[in-house]
Design an enzyme around this catalytic site. Structure first.
Site, short mmCIF file in Angstrom:
data_model
loop_
_atom_site.label_atom_id
_atom_site.label_comp_id
_atom_site.label_asym_id
_atom_site.label_seq_id
_atom_site.Cartn_x
_atom_site.Cartn_y
_atom_site.Cartn_z
N HIS A 40 0.79 -1.23 0.00
CA HIS A 40 0.00 0.00 0.00
C HIS A 40 0.82 1.28 0.00
O HIS A 40 0.27 2.37 -0.21
CB HIS A 40 -0.97 0.01 1.20
CG HIS A 40 -0.32 0.27 2.51
ND1 HIS A 40 0.18 -0.73 3.31
CD2 HIS A 40 -0.10 1.43 3.19
CE1 HIS A 40 0.67 -0.21 4.42
NE2 HIS A 40 0.52 1.09 4.37
N ASP A 90 -1.94 -7.25 1.12
CA ASP A 90 -1.06 -6.09 1.25
C ASP A 90 0.40 -6.53 1.39
O ASP A 90 1.01 -6.39 2.44
CB ASP A 90 -1.50 -5.25 2.46
CG ASP A 90 -0.76 -3.92 2.55
OD1 ASP A 90 -0.11 -3.52 1.56
OD2 ASP A 90 -0.83 -3.27 3.62
N SER A 158 4.92 0.90 8.33
CA SER A 158 4.30 0.04 7.33
C SER A 158 5.34 -0.70 6.50
O SER A 158 6.36 -0.12 6.11
CB SER A 158 3.43 0.87 6.38
OG SER A 158 2.32 1.40 7.05
#
Length: 244
Positions: A40, A90, A158
């Site tokens: 993402h 993801d 992330s």
């Protein structure tokens, strides 16, 4: 959030992916020229030349003279089932332009307990508009954190790894994917379950290596059966804990 400062070489599997010189997400090296990350955080409109990978550093912005290695990016491969709406799939593979040399600072921080998917899903349904019959925590996700919050992955994390110590071997179980703010009660961090994507990771690396002309034998070739074995064991462990 609420972790401790790392020491050089303590977590050598953490890397920084950078877009136009700015840290955008973390990742983890899984072979000499491959990094596992979250899908993402990549802008497909950007040229590959906008991205580099920083390895061997404690900081996302190391000072001059501090240990660090910068590598250009050869290609990004997102999982074909990635959904920005649900965060399913993801996961992405990043191929480096040239292999790195593994060392004490570069190898394939905070301590958090794993949560079962049912409990985690119930937490996220509290004060949510999502009907209870529609799961928020999908089958390819793991949760880690405390009911009270406080300790959590946060902004810039992330793509980084969630690792578990299996019989003395640190093994990547998840990839930091999403959450609700940072460290809130009943809002644990959500991670992509790496063991569910073992086949895709292995086949993608194999296909890319076969396509490369005049390629010499590299660690990637040895990596494939090893990751299948290790992540297979990890999957069995998570299943025995009711987390897979």
């Amino acid at each position: 959030m609420s972790g401790q400062d790392a020491k050089p070489g303590q977590w050598p599997w953490q890397v920084s992916l950078r877009e136009d010189g700015q840290h955008v997400c973390g990742g983890s090296p899984i072979a000499e020229d491959w990094v596992l990350a979250a899908a993402h955080r990549f802008d497909q409109k950007q040229p590959l030349s906008a991205y580099v990978v920083l390895l061997g550093s404690l900081s996302s912005y190391p000072q001059a003279g501090e240990p660090q290695e910068l590598q250009a990016v050869a290609q990004f491969i997102m999982h074909p089932q990635y959904s920005a709406e649900s965060n399913r799939g993801d996961i992405a593979l990043v191929q480096l332009a040239s292999p790195v040399t593994f060392s004490d600072l570069i190898l394939p921080e905070l301590q958090l307990p794993l949560l079962d998917a049912q409990t985690c899903d119930a937490y996220y349904h509290e004060n949510s508009d999502m009907p209870i019959e529609l799961p928020i925590i999908l089958e390819d996700m793991l949760c880690a954190g405390f009911k009270s919050g406080q300790k959590d992955a946060c902004g810039g994390d992330s793509g980084g790894p969630l690792v578990c110590n299996l019989d003395g071997v640190w093994t990547q179980a998840g990839i930091v994917s999403w959450g609700s703010d940072c460290g809130l009660p009943k809002r644990p961090g959500v991670y992509i379950n790496v063991s569910m994507y073992t086949t895709w990771v292995a086949s993608t690396i194999q296909s890319s290596d076969l396509d490369m002309e005049n390629s010499s034998p590299r660690l990637a070739g040895l990596f494939v059966p090893t990751v299948l074995l290790v992540l297979g064991l990890l999957g069995d462990t998570l299943a025995s804990l009711g987390l897979a």
